[in-house]
Each structure stands twice: as C-alpha cells, then as structure tokens.
Design a protein around this motif. Sequence first.
Motif, PDB file in Angstrom:
ATOM      1  N   THR A 150       1.451  -1.211   0.217  1.00  0.00           N
ATOM      2  CA  THR A 150       0.142   0.535   0.056  1.00  0.00           C
ATOM      3  C   THR A 150       1.359   1.061  -0.229  1.00  0.00           C
ATOM      4  OG1 THR A 150       0.301   0.071   2.124  1.00  0.00           O
ATOM      5  CG2 THR A 150      -1.842  -1.419   1.151  1.00  0.00           C
ATOM      6  N   HIS A 151       1.704   1.546   0.476  1.00  0.00           N
ATOM      7  CA  HIS A 151       2.998   2.563   0.320  1.00  0.00           C
ATOM      8  C   HIS A 151       2.912   3.451   1.474  1.00  0.00           C
ATOM      9  CE1 HIS A 151       4.613   2.025  -4.015  1.00  0.00           C
ATOM     10  NE2 HIS A 151       4.199   0.902  -3.072  1.00  0.00           N
ATOM     11  N   LEU A 152       2.169   3.022   2.344  1.00  0.00           N
ATOM     12  CA  LEU A 152       1.391   3.364   3.625  1.00  0.00           C
ATOM     13  C   LEU A 152       1.682   2.999   5.165  1.00  0.00           C
ATOM     14  CD1 LEU A 152      -1.233   5.463   1.906  1.00  0.00           C
ATOM     15  CD2 LEU A 152       0.075   6.325   2.843  1.00  0.00           C
ATOM     16  N   ALA A 153       2.625   1.888   5.058  1.00  0.00           N
ATOM     17  CA  ALA A 153       2.737   1.299   6.236  1.00  0.00           C
ATOM     18  C   ALA A 153       1.875   0.713   7.343  1.00  0.00           C
ATOM     19  CB  ALA A 153       3.890   2.216   7.184  1.00  0.00           C
ATOM     20  N   LEU A 154       0.503   0.501   6.829  1.00  0.00           N
ATOM     21  CA  LEU A 154      -0.794  -0.256   6.987  1.00  0.00           C
ATOM     22  C   LEU A 154      -1.218  -0.616   8.278  1.00  0.00           C
ATOM     23  CD1 LEU A 154      -3.623   0.164   5.605  1.00  0.00           C
ATOM     24  CD2 LEU A 154      -3.671  -2.213   4.574  1.00  0.00           C
ATOM     25  N   GLY A 155      -0.577  -1.257   8.669  1.00  0.00           N
ATOM     26  CA  GLY A 155       0.149  -1.995   9.991  1.00  0.00           C
ATOM     27  C   GLY A 155      -0.263  -0.675  10.877  1.00  0.00           C
ATOM     28  N   ASP A 156      -0.020  -0.182  10.887  1.00  0.00           N
ATOM     29  CA  ASP A 156       0.353   0.783  11.912  1.00  0.00           C
ATOM     30  C   ASP A 156      -0.879   1.834  12.687  1.00  0.00           C
ATOM     31  OD1 ASP A 156       3.362   0.924  13.240  1.00  0.00           O
ATOM     32  OD2 ASP A 156       4.244   1.419  11.427  1.00  0.00           O
ATOM     33  N   PRO A 157      -1.636   2.217  11.966  1.00  0.00           N
ATOM     34  CA  PRO A 157      -2.872   3.469  12.058  1.00  0.00           C
ATOM     35  C   PRO A 157      -3.502   1.914  11.717  1.00  0.00           C
ATOM     36  CG  PRO A 157      -2.458   3.226   9.479  1.00  0.00           C
ATOM     37  CD  PRO A 157      -0.802   2.441  10.066  1.00  0.00           C
ATOM     38  N   ILE A 158      -3.789   0.800  11.602  1.00  0.00           N
ATOM     39  CA  ILE A 158      -4.735   0.354  11.473  1.00  0.00           C
ATOM     40  C   ILE A 158      -4.788  -0.549  13.091  1.00  0.00           C
ATOM     41  CG2 ILE A 158      -5.727  -2.245  11.006  1.00  0.00           C
ATOM     42  CD1 ILE A 158      -6.690  -0.016   9.420  1.00  0.00           C
ATOM     43  N   GLY A 159      -3.591  -0.944  13.340  1.00  0.00           N
ATOM     44  CA  GLY A 159      -3.242  -0.947  14.933  1.00  0.00           C
ATOM     45  C   GLY A 159      -3.571  -0.597  16.132  1.00  0.00           C
ATOM     46  N   GLY A 160      -3.119   0.767  15.389  1.00  0.00           N
ATOM     47  CA  GLY A 160      -3.011   1.463  16.532  1.00  0.00           C
ATOM     48  C   GLY A 160      -5.106   1.718  17.031  1.00  0.00           C
ATOM     49  N   LEU A 161      -5.770   1.786  15.550  1.00  0.00           N
ATOM     50  CA  LEU A 161      -7.141   1.671  16.012  1.00  0.00           C
ATOM     51  C   LEU A 161      -7.203   0.288  16.896  1.00  0.00           C
ATOM     52  CD1 LEU A 161      -7.980   2.776  12.505  1.00  0.00           C
ATOM     53  CD2 LEU A 161      -8.030   4.579  14.575  1.00  0.00           C
TER      54      LEU A 161
END
Length: 802
Positions: free
Chosen positions: A557-568
């Motif tokens: 995705t080019h947006l390090a998707l795991g970080d924001p999804i993990g935070g939410l």
Amino acid sequence: MTGWATGGALVSLRVLELGEFEAAAYCGKLFADLGAEVIKVERPGGDPARRVGPSIPTASGEPESGYFAWLNTNKQSVTVSADDAGRLNALADACDIIVDGRAGEAAARWRGVLAVRRPATTIVSLSWFGESGPYRDYLADDLIVSALAGVSWPVGAAGEPPQPVCDRQAGIVGGLNAFTAALAARLGGAGRRFEVSLLEANLAISELYEASAGVAVRPERRFGRNRYIPTFPMGVYRCREGWIGVSVVTNDQWRGFCELLGLAEEAERPEFLWAFGRFSHADELEATYAPRFLAHTASEWFAKALQMRLPCAIVPDMAELPTLAVHRERGAFADVEVCGARFEAPVLPQRLLRPRQPANGVAPGAGEHTDLWRNPAPRPATPEAAAGPGRPLQGVRIVDLTMGWAGPLATRQLGDLGAEVIKVESCGYSDWWRGSDPREAAVREHQFEKSAIFNAVNRNKKGITLGLTDPEGAALLRRLVATADAVIENYSQGVLPKLGLGHAALRAVNPSLVMVSMAAFGSGNPWSEARAYGSTLEHGAGVPMVAGCAGEPPTMTHLALGDPIGGLNAAATLLAALYHRARTGEGQHVDLSQVECLFPLVAAPAIEQALTGKVTRWGDATEGRLLRAGFRCLGEEAWVLASVSDAAAWARICTLAGRADLASVPVTAGKVAPPVAEVIEAWSSVQAADDVMAALQGVGVAAGVMRRPGELQIDPHLLDRGAWEWVDRPWIGVHSQALAAFREDGAAYPVIHPSPLLGEFNEDVLGGILGLSADEIAGLATRGVIGREPVATTRTTLRQPA
C-alpha cells in the motif's frame, strides 16, 4: 443466540444495528463478538448482501454469503418493513446503543428525534462522507473513499493511473471509529450522539504524509509498485517456495541484510549507507539481491532474519495464512456457522482474557429472531444516565509507554475522547519519532521537538520523562501506575519485566489495572521477537497477495498500513477491557497481536479462499462492480477513480464524454479496451479532477479524485467540515492536525493541547499527581532521572519498531 453463553466483556449492553452499510455491520460485529446483545434490523426477505458471493450452501437450501455471515456473527436478526416506524421506535427504545448506517435526511431526522426522546441512548451514525459538506450525497465505495483520503495515489508508476490497493479498508476503519466512540460514551455515563465519516476516519492512514509534506521529502510522483521513498530495500520477493517481505530502514539493518544474502561487497559502499542512496539505486540493487531469495524457502529466510533481528516476514497467500502455526496456536482463525453450514474465517483481534469469549460464532438467518422482539420492553431512561458536560473519557487516566505510530495513535484517540494520557519517555530513550540525532548542535537547535510525524500523533497528552533503567525512575512509574486505570505499551518482549515493570509488578501496585501490550505477532510465541514495521505487518497479513490485479506481482500500500490499523484496534481493545473493569472491577493484561489487527481487512479474500479455493484480487472486477477505471485529468499526475456498477453506468460515462456510441463496446475482465479508454480521457484530461468527479457523480457514477496526501488540506469537503485544525506549538510553529473522525452533535473535538515537549509536564504529574515537592523534583533532574533534553543512548535493546 443472545450474547455469549459465558458472558462477554460487553454482555450488559444491547445494541440496535440499522441500515445496509458494511461499516455499520463491522461496528455491530465488534459489539456482538465481545458479548453485547446486537439486534440487526433487515428488510423483509433479508439484507441484499446475504446474496453477494461467494456463498455457502446451507441446510435450508438457500445459499448464504460467507462474508455477510462473518460480519454478522453472534447477532440477532429482526425484519422490519421500511414504513413500520412504530416497530423501529420500539426496538430503539429497548436498546442502549444505536449503530445507524442509513444515509439521508429522513434517517438524520429520526436520530435527532430519538436523541431528544431518549437522552441516555448512545447514537452513532456512519456514512461515506458525514452528514454535511459538498460530498454528503456522493456515491462511493471503499476504494473511492481510499482514493479521496490519499491512500491510493502513491502506488504505481509515474504517468500511469494510481493503483487502488486495499478494498474494504475504509469500512473496517470507519467501524472501528464508531465502536470506539460509542463504547467511550457508555464508559462516560451514556447518552451522546456521534457521526462518523469514513473519509475522515481514513485520514488516520495518510495524515502523516500530509503532516510532513512541508518539512520532509515526500513523493510528488510515484516510483512504481513497492517503491516508496526513501525506504529501500522494500518489497515482496519470490523464494524457492513462497514469498518473503523485506523492510530495511536503518544502516545497521542494511548491513545485516547484506550479510543475510552474502552481499558483503555492497554493505559498505558509501552511496548505500543512507536510505536515499539505496533508493536511488533501487533497480540496480534489486537485480543483484532478488534472485538470491530463490535459494531457500520463505520459511527458511524468515527463520534466519528472525535470528538476525531483521524486519522480514513470510508473505502468505490466503490458503497459507490460516495454516501458519503461530496463528493456529493463538486461535486467530475459527469456524463461522450460518444456517447449519460452517467455514473458517479470521477472529477479531480484541480477544480479552476476562471473560474469555468463544471465537467467531453463529450468524443468524434473515428474520430469525423477529418473534422474539415483537413487544420489547424499553430500557430504563433515567436523567442521570444522560451524558454530562465534557468529553466521555474525562476521569480516565492512561499511562502511555508506546512510541512510534501505532501505540501513540491509539492513545491519541483516547485523549481526543477526553482521557488523561500521560506519555512516559526518558532523556536517554525518547520516542524515536522525535528523531534520534544526539549531536550537540541538533540538541541545541531542538531538532527533537520539530518532528512533524511525532506532533501528528501525540496531541492531548501530558508528556513526562522518567529514566526507567534507574531504580528511582522505575519506582516512580509504579507509583504513577497505582493511580491509573490503564497502561499501554509496545516495548520489545521482555524489556519491561527486566525493569521490574512487567504486568505482574504493575498489577501488584494496582490489582484492577488494565494493560494492553502491542507486540507485532503477539507475545509468548516463536515470532514474538520479530523486528517489525507497519509494512512488515502488512506483509505478514498477506495483504500484498490480494492487492493489485490478477497476474501482477504482490502489491504493497505504500502507507505502512499495519501501524494505523494496529493503533485503531488497540484503542478499541483497551476500551473493551475498561468497560469490563467498570462493570466487574476486574483488570487484565491483553496480548494484542498487531498482525492479527489486519486480518479483518483480508477476511473477504480469506473466506473466498475457504469457500471456493481461489481469490479475486482487489483490483479486479467483483460482483456488483463492472469495472474500476482511473481517468487522467488536467494537470500533472491528476486522476479520478470511477467505480462503475453496471453497463448502464458505463453508458452514462460514454454519453457524458460525448461518445454515446462507445457504450456498446464490451467491458471484459473489469477493463475497457485501451482505445476506448483513450477516448474517455480525451474528455477528462482537459478538465480539473474535481470537475470530472462532480460530473461523474452528477450522472450517478461513484467517483473520487485520487488525492495526493499533500493535497488533503485543500480538499473542499474536508475544509467545509473543518476536518483540520491549525495548532501553534513551540519549535515547530503553526501546523495542521487532522481531527478525530467521531463528531459529537456534528462538531469535531478541538485540540486541547498540542503534542508535549520532552518533559513538559514533569512538574504537573510528579508534583500534582504523585505529590513530590519542588526540591524532590529538582533532585531528580540533578540525578538525570528526569529532564527536558535528550542524551545519546543505545536503543537496540529497547526499541520495538511496530
């Protein structure tokens, strides 16, 4: 099925779910799978999504959608005709929370009347764009919203249409935000009316690129698939068996990567000892190392990388993902049952230990529970149950031991909702997103206070410093935890126990403490020590294997998707545990696996794999969508994404472009012939992207501008809704903040306090909460236990990138 047989964390809540909106269904799933009694209202004959494939044959003879069943486990289904207002009102009066996915003025008026009649009822509505603004009535789907939120534009080669990559992400993110807001309201005394715009919710994924656009190098053009500046090596590579994902960030990791692949001659080349240098030679380097991965299997490479602490992961397809031992042992997949049929699917990551709830469960048949709710008794509505002044989590104290993106985003959500968040750093080990330049000149210039990405995710927190490797600092943290409701941390496994700050030690000073740990792959398993970034989690969840189109290589995705999804997900998890604590007095330690937080995003392809043995990738045509097309517009790299539902919609596009005769040209495999696409672009390419979007929407075609992340602040809809706030802070000046996606009574929560300066609240917390005198605080500073400036340190034992 009425709640969990053994009682879940939310067992005392009753939720009414309205509408046929996937984001609302996911919000309802979070409540239901955590034990609440969720009543899902369907039209007579059932929600049309029940018939969207892939389906599973059932004992009744009617096939049921596998994904719909997964979204609706543990709910009760009641059918109500659209004109039966009395029945709907009776159901609403019988519930604590209303989750409403219906759009339009009539639904908004109904919610307004209900809020007056039932002030103790918590109401949250979900829609693509919110209840106001220029896009309010626009048609959309998940990829349209992702395009407008700046998620899609960075992926793909320059001069070609950006690659929309992550389907269903927008709905999952919206559902998480709605759940968090509604549950916070119940913790804060009930009542409150929220709206959640999926567009604004998904800014959490792209906002950091926007925030840093003016102060850091961010792409103004695309560099291709799995190429995002400046990180390299970065990508997904074929092995002898399977695929391996690589995310090399630091120079030490680059040297280790070279050692792993036997590239000693490349390791010390001066031009490769910094990220931009490696990125500028990406094609050359990749041609050198990619073939070497064919020598071993992905599992063998991962075992070596794990031993060397390199950020790599097996990238499973949807057949392999449920079979991996670490996920089987953690119970990350379990059966869903619907009308007597069963299949396996991901389990929500919010798996609390107390009470321990079953995994997945039974989905109802259409209208199965209608008779049960013919004459529901209203919930008691006492004046004291209505919301008080202020934000819902006022009075909740959270000690924040997280750094980077995922953990700080979780606590930012809780701080936005009014929790007192005390962020603990040390002068020798500050949040690495402040930057880590220990040079005297950099410290003197306060570079550690100028990080745009740190400032984006740490507002509304009280920042203190405590040297946790110092016994005095550790003792003070224990005293602070004794006054708190919760602790959240993302340290490397084993670090906090060695400091005398593990869960057992903290529970000893606060028996009812809620603690959430956020390891990349969870704790207590062979992968727990894995070095991981958000991109590594994306790899580990198999997202690249379903992104893109058939025949294309795996796509990130080019947006390090795991970080924001993990935070939410961490914010939602902590609130569920706090609700259980408020009801029972019982604390707990929740072991949250960040990679499992991404499994709901791949639930649909995982279910398709389980039911059919194959997967439709997100870029391809799917049931209910004829094609997706990116149309070039006026200006450099300006594009609009159109989601075309059927042949009639395609005909309207052709007519709009002045070529109605092209409507008869067949669309195959979700694509139009290149000459036809060129004719359409002859119309779109001479118009501004916003005008093309408006024209397509005007003829009933779902469309959205593929925004650059740096353009989000000038999006007319976000401006109209006040989605950004300009905040002044020392050392960085006036900067923008994307406000929380949950709005109370139509208004976004303003920023209470910008991100804290290092040690800014030392006196407030140590003196005001712990009761230390001015002399005692001065002594701590003299001894280096606290401070306001960073000092050089070695971070290898403490840092956990994810």
